[in-house]
Scaffold this active site. Structure first.
Site, PDB file in Angstrom:
ATOM      1  N   HIS A 309      18.753   4.050  17.140  1.00  0.00           N
ATOM      2  CA  HIS A 309      17.604   3.658  17.956  1.00  0.00           C
ATOM      3  C   HIS A 309      17.044   2.355  17.411  1.00  0.00           C
ATOM      4  O   HIS A 309      17.055   2.129  16.205  1.00  0.00           O
ATOM      5  CB  HIS A 309      16.517   4.751  17.897  1.00  0.00           C
ATOM      6  N   ASP A 365      18.550  11.319  23.540  1.00  0.00           N
ATOM      7  CA  ASP A 365      19.600  11.525  24.537  1.00  0.00           C
ATOM      8  C   ASP A 365      20.762  12.381  24.050  1.00  0.00           C
ATOM      9  O   ASP A 365      21.635  12.749  24.834  1.00  0.00           O
ATOM     10  CB  ASP A 365      20.157  10.165  24.994  1.00  0.00           C
TER      11      ASP A 365
END
Ligand code: CMC
Length: 430
Positions: A309, A365
């Site tokens: 991320h 996700d």
């Protein structure tokens, strides 16, 4: 006001002049650089920051995110506590109003949202105009934008009452538009909202109700969906939220601004990664294939989707909560066989030096796609399921922007790199 020690001293080596620039919250105002000039007629120094890697575009009190520590808070409340104790509608109230509602406020809010879930009948015909295989995000994008034509007074954004009504409508109608898009793809009749059901239950009903008189959503699936909605409600100044703020800064109506957010979320670098995780897990197929797959990732052949991320360099707190929600969903639907591969993949990656060194952890996700698939959602719906709850975040950020005296129309500068002062040559002479 900045004290003397809270300043930055800048020396312009072109002129030898020194400038003292105030530091506020560890930040300088980019416009302060404009005073730095060689001659009076100069424009002044600018900062160049493509992709806003180090530029704050606003002051915001909505969402706090500390990527190093893996912390996410809405209005100061940790995401873990909200996911455990709250509901999506209560969280939406919190985001919009800044405070948790008392019992009466929550009842009124829930009632208002529930009574605005229906859309004008023409919206149905509008969606019917799409091809049978139209992507549901494309249908959502168009139909949210189209809502502005049904509520023309929505452009009176300075009127708090009118503005509040649009906020209610947006949060209330997103699941209806999303479900209509899904049913359109399925070739099934659209299902009207059932206002006796709660927010996630009604959404499940609009998706899956067939000939039964009343759809009874499984409370465990409703709750899991509600938790996913809570986790996706806001994430400060990401691509889609910045799009909503930038487009909204032109003082356009909120439906058009939110349509810009849906468009940004549609992109594979933003809302589309959960779909890629599912495709990756399907491709790996069996646990025995994981070492080969990991070796390929380490050689740079591909990425481990759902890992890493830009902001979180510790765990993504949303991923931990989603993993727990998986258990509840699979209790109802039976275990998704891909879960075994996901868990093993995570275990191996978290111990592998390549991922440890680069601080790559599972993100939101990594597991959400498994839940969506267990809920019988086609992959095209995954990003739609992200857009529904993100609407409350977008609209809270939009509201904050509208009331922020410092905000003006968003209008970046550029460094011009093209030609100048050319004379037009008739086509016959070129
Ligand atoms: N698999 C393998 N290596 C990776 C991965 C990954 N998923 N992510 C980053 N790396 C490596 C990358 O190759 C680089 O290595 P090196 O230093 O040797 O060149 C290093 O880690 C830093 O990567 P980066 O691309 O500079 O990091 P970034 O902050 O620009 O990218 C990211 C962040 C999310 C785009 C990236 O981690 C990624 O592509 N992840 C997979 C896609 C994904 O899961 N996206 C969902 C993000 S969460 C949803 C949301 O909030 O919008």
């Amino acid at each position: 006001m900045a004290t003397a020690s809270e300043t930055l001293t800048i020396t312009d080596n072109r002129t030898g002049k020194t400038y003292e620039v105030p530091l506020e919250d560890g930040t300088i105002r980019a416009t302060a650089l404009r005073d730095i000039k060689v001659k009076e007629s100069d424009f002044g120094v600018m900062s160049y920051d493509p992709a806003f890697m180090n530029t704050a575009s606003c002051r915001s009190a909505v969402t706090y995110l500390d990527g190093e520590a893996g912390v996410l808070e809405y209005r100061g409340y940790p995401i873990e506590q909200l996911a455990e104790h709250s509901t999506y509608l209560e969280v939406a109230y919190l985001l919009v109003h800044g405070e948790l509602p008392n019992a009466k406020q929550l009842e009124e809010w829930t009632n208002k949202i529930t009574t605005h879930t229906f859309v004008h009948e023409n919206v149905k015909s509008f969606i019917q105009g799409f091809r049978y295989d139209a992507h549901p995000m494309g249908m959502l994008l168009a139909s949210v934008g189209a809502l502005s034509t049904f509520y023309p007074d929505a452009n009176q954004i300075k009127d708090p009452e009118i503005r509040y009504l649009q906020i209610i409508r947006l949060i209330a109608k997103m699941p209806t538009l999303a479900a209509f898009a899904y049913r359109h793809n399925m070739g099934q009749p659209y299902v009207y909202p059932d206002n006796e059901l709660d927010y996630p239950g009604n959404f499940l009903s609009m998706l899956f109700k067939m000939s039964e008189l009343k759809y009874e959503p499984d409370p465990r699936l409703s709750r899991a969906l509600d938790i996913l909605f809570i986790l996706h409600a806001d994430h400060e100044q990401n691509c889609s939220t910045s799009a909503v703020r930038a487009v909204g800064s032109s003082q356009v109506d909120p439906y058009s601004a939110v349509a810009a957010g849906v468009a940004a979320l549609y992109g594979p670098l933003h809302g589309g990664a959960n779909e890629q995780v599912l495709r990756m897990l399907r491709r790996i197929e069996r646990k025995e294939n994981i070492p080969d797959f990991i070796a390929g990732v380490k050689e740079g052949k591909e990425r481990l989707m759902g890992f890493g991320h830009r902001v979180y360099k510790n765990h993504d707190p949303r991923a931990t909560i989603i993993k727990k929600a998986c258990d509840d969903v699979f209790e109802v639907t039976g275990v998704n066989p891909l879960l075994e591969i996901a868990i093993e993949l995570e275990k191996i990656a978290l111990e592998d030096e390549y991922f440890v060194k680069r601080k790559l952890y599972p993100n939101v996700d990594f597991y959400s796609g498994l839940i969506y698939e267990a809920l019988h959602m086609p992959v095209g719906m995954f990003t739609v399921l992200f857009a529904i709850p993100r609407t409350s975040g977008w609209i809270s950020q939009w509201l904050e922007m509208i009331d922020d005296k410092e905000q003006k129309i968003a209008r970046p500068r550029q460094i011009y790199t093209g030609e100048r002062n050319r004379d037009y040559i008739p086509v016959s002479q070129r």
